[in-house]
Design a protein around this motif. Structure first.
Motif, PDB file in Angstrom:
ATOM      1  N   VAL A 285      36.692  67.300  38.568  1.00  0.00           N
ATOM      2  CA  VAL A 285      36.451  67.931  39.875  1.00  0.00           C
ATOM      3  C   VAL A 285      34.991  68.397  39.737  1.00  0.00           C
ATOM      4  O   VAL A 285      34.817  69.276  38.743  1.00  0.00           O
ATOM      5  CB  VAL A 285      37.302  69.067  40.461  1.00  0.00           C
ATOM      6  N   VAL A 286      34.111  68.219  40.145  1.00  0.00           N
ATOM      7  CA  VAL A 286      32.378  68.271  39.960  1.00  0.00           C
ATOM      8  C   VAL A 286      31.960  69.124  41.171  1.00  0.00           C
ATOM      9  O   VAL A 286      32.244  68.570  42.543  1.00  0.00           O
ATOM     10  CB  VAL A 286      31.484  67.073  39.763  1.00  0.00           C
ATOM     11  N   GLY A 287      31.268  70.145  40.914  1.00  0.00           N
ATOM     12  CA  GLY A 287      30.606  70.812  42.301  1.00  0.00           C
ATOM     13  C   GLY A 287      29.426  70.305  42.669  1.00  0.00           C
ATOM     14  O   GLY A 287      28.289  70.464  42.222  1.00  0.00           O
ATOM     15  N   GLY A 288      29.770  69.630  43.943  1.00  0.00           N
ATOM     16  CA  GLY A 288      28.526  68.840  44.685  1.00  0.00           C
ATOM     17  C   GLY A 288      28.573  67.544  44.077  1.00  0.00           C
ATOM     18  O   GLY A 288      29.223  67.181  43.289  1.00  0.00           O
ATOM     19  N   ALA A 289      27.792  66.904  44.878  1.00  0.00           N
ATOM     20  CA  ALA A 289      27.494  65.352  44.621  1.00  0.00           C
ATOM     21  C   ALA A 289      27.053  64.998  43.394  1.00  0.00           C
ATOM     22  O   ALA A 289      27.534  63.989  42.800  1.00  0.00           O
ATOM     23  CB  ALA A 289      26.911  64.606  45.778  1.00  0.00           C
ATOM     24  N   TYR A 290      26.116  65.931  42.785  1.00  0.00           N
ATOM     25  CA  TYR A 290      25.305  65.697  41.568  1.00  0.00           C
ATOM     26  C   TYR A 290      25.541  66.830  40.437  1.00  0.00           C
ATOM     27  O   TYR A 290      24.693  66.792  39.861  1.00  0.00           O
ATOM     28  CB  TYR A 290      23.837  65.459  41.944  1.00  0.00           C
ATOM     29  N   GLY A 291      26.433  67.591  40.769  1.00  0.00           N
ATOM     30  CA  GLY A 291      26.575  68.757  40.104  1.00  0.00           C
ATOM     31  C   GLY A 291      25.729  69.970  40.430  1.00  0.00           C
ATOM     32  O   GLY A 291      25.611  70.702  39.337  1.00  0.00           O
TER      33      GLY A 291
ATOM     34  N   ARG B 260      35.701  78.940  44.097  1.00  0.00           N
ATOM     35  CA  ARG B 260      34.651  79.644  44.555  1.00  0.00           C
ATOM     36  C   ARG B 260      33.628  79.357  44.053  1.00  0.00           C
ATOM     37  O   ARG B 260      33.550  78.959  42.792  1.00  0.00           O
ATOM     38  CB  ARG B 260      34.682  81.233  44.434  1.00  0.00           C
ATOM     39  N   MET B 261      32.423  79.002  44.630  1.00  0.00           N
ATOM     40  CA  MET B 261      31.124  78.472  43.857  1.00  0.00           C
ATOM     41  C   MET B 261      29.825  79.127  44.232  1.00  0.00           C
ATOM     42  O   MET B 261      29.833  79.846  45.632  1.00  0.00           O
ATOM     43  CB  MET B 261      31.128  76.956  44.266  1.00  0.00           C
ATOM     44  N   LYS B 262      28.847  78.931  43.550  1.00  0.00           N
ATOM     45  CA  LYS B 262      27.544  79.479  43.918  1.00  0.00           C
ATOM     46  C   LYS B 262      26.963  77.949  44.284  1.00  0.00           C
ATOM     47  O   LYS B 262      26.726  77.298  43.227  1.00  0.00           O
ATOM     48  CB  LYS B 262      26.836  80.182  42.709  1.00  0.00           C
ATOM     49  N   ARG B 263      26.488  77.806  45.584  1.00  0.00           N
ATOM     50  CA  ARG B 263      25.836  76.537  45.893  1.00  0.00           C
ATOM     51  C   ARG B 263      24.527  76.323  45.618  1.00  0.00           C
ATOM     52  O   ARG B 263      23.647  77.495  45.485  1.00  0.00           O
ATOM     53  CB  ARG B 263      25.980  76.460  47.416  1.00  0.00           C
ATOM     54  N   TYR B 264      24.056  75.074  45.164  1.00  0.00           N
ATOM     55  CA  TYR B 264      22.679  74.756  44.768  1.00  0.00           C
ATOM     56  C   TYR B 264      22.192  75.617  43.519  1.00  0.00           C
ATOM     57  O   TYR B 264      21.078  76.283  43.720  1.00  0.00           O
ATOM     58  CB  TYR B 264      21.875  74.950  46.000  1.00  0.00           C
ATOM     59  N   GLN B 265      22.921  76.125  42.806  1.00  0.00           N
ATOM     60  CA  GLN B 265      22.500  76.647  41.819  1.00  0.00           C
ATOM     61  C   GLN B 265      21.910  76.087  40.454  1.00  0.00           C
ATOM     62  O   GLN B 265      21.289  76.360  39.631  1.00  0.00           O
ATOM     63  CB  GLN B 265      23.513  77.632  41.047  1.00  0.00           C
ATOM     64  N   ASN B 266      22.255  74.620  40.421  1.00  0.00           N
ATOM     65  CA  ASN B 266      21.764  73.906  39.184  1.00  0.00           C
ATOM     66  C   ASN B 266      20.859  72.616  39.542  1.00  0.00           C
ATOM     67  O   ASN B 266      21.010  72.310  40.632  1.00  0.00           O
ATOM     68  CB  ASN B 266      23.096  73.077  38.556  1.00  0.00           C
ATOM     69  N   ALA B 267      20.207  72.304  38.516  1.00  0.00           N
ATOM     70  CA  ALA B 267      19.483  70.967  38.783  1.00  0.00           C
ATOM     71  C   ALA B 267      20.360  69.921  38.959  1.00  0.00           C
ATOM     72  O   ALA B 267      21.550  69.680  38.560  1.00  0.00           O
ATOM     73  CB  ALA B 267      18.473  70.709  37.486  1.00  0.00           C
ATOM     74  N   VAL B 268      20.047  68.959  39.887  1.00  0.00           N
ATOM     75  CA  VAL B 268      20.618  67.769  40.405  1.00  0.00           C
ATOM     76  C   VAL B 268      20.783  66.815  38.889  1.00  0.00           C
ATOM     77  O   VAL B 268      19.898  66.612  37.976  1.00  0.00           O
ATOM     78  CB  VAL B 268      20.117  66.712  41.163  1.00  0.00           C
ATOM     79  N   ARG B 269      21.992  66.431  38.679  1.00  0.00           N
ATOM     80  CA  ARG B 269      22.258  65.581  37.474  1.00  0.00           C
ATOM     81  C   ARG B 269      22.815  64.172  37.931  1.00  0.00           C
ATOM     82  O   ARG B 269      23.511  64.109  38.857  1.00  0.00           O
ATOM     83  CB  ARG B 269      23.635  66.207  36.734  1.00  0.00           C
ATOM     84  N   PHE B 270      22.169  63.168  37.507  1.00  0.00           N
ATOM     85  CA  PHE B 270      22.507  61.928  37.762  1.00  0.00           C
ATOM     86  C   PHE B 270      23.005  61.187  36.744  1.00  0.00           C
ATOM     87  O   PHE B 270      22.662  60.052  36.068  1.00  0.00           O
ATOM     88  CB  PHE B 270      21.391  60.990  38.375  1.00  0.00           C
ATOM     89  N   GLU B 271      24.309  61.793  36.355  1.00  0.00           N
ATOM     90  CA  GLU B 271      25.160  60.892  35.346  1.00  0.00           C
ATOM     91  C   GLU B 271      26.345  60.057  35.717  1.00  0.00           C
ATOM     92  O   GLU B 271      26.754  60.331  36.919  1.00  0.00           O
ATOM     93  CB  GLU B 271      25.903  61.864  34.330  1.00  0.00           C
TER      94      GLU B 271
END
Length: 103
Positions: free
Chosen positions: A50-56, A92-103
């Motif tokens: 389960v990944v947080g967001g569409a691109y992590g 629980r999550m912190k939204r938009y905390q990470n750079a987008v990953r395209f893996e």
């Protein structure tokens, strides 16, 4: 693409839920998602991510299962579902905390 969760099937190396697995999101707030995951197969276990967001891009802060909360500071969560079982996760999550990953 804006999404809170994305599922990945590591056994088949593809995005989406593994065969015979169902997911139902029944609660969504600004910093929380509640999802029920069920393995419908009666004899085979299932593994998934389960990944947080569409691109992590979202960072999980904690995971609650069976009324117990565990700190969790990761972009993805590995889930093992025994045959014929299921459970409800509150993430629980912190939204938009990470750079987008395209893996």
């Amino acid at each position: 693409l804006h999404a809170r969760l994305r599922y990945f099937d590591p056994q088949h190396g593809r995005p989406g839920l593994p065969p015979d697995v169902g997911a139902l999101v029944d609660r969504l707030t600004a910093d929380e998602v509640r999802v029920t995951l069920v393995n419908l197969h009666q004899t085979e276990p299932r593994s998934m991510l389960v990944v947080g967001g569409a691109y992590g891009e979202h960072q999980f802060a904690s995971v609650s299962l069976n009324r117990q909360t565990y700190p969790f500071n990761e972009q993805q969560l590995a889930v093992q579902l025994p045959p014929g079982s299921g459970g409800t996760l509150t993430l629980r999550m912190k939204r938009y905390q990470n750079a987008v990953r395209f893996e």
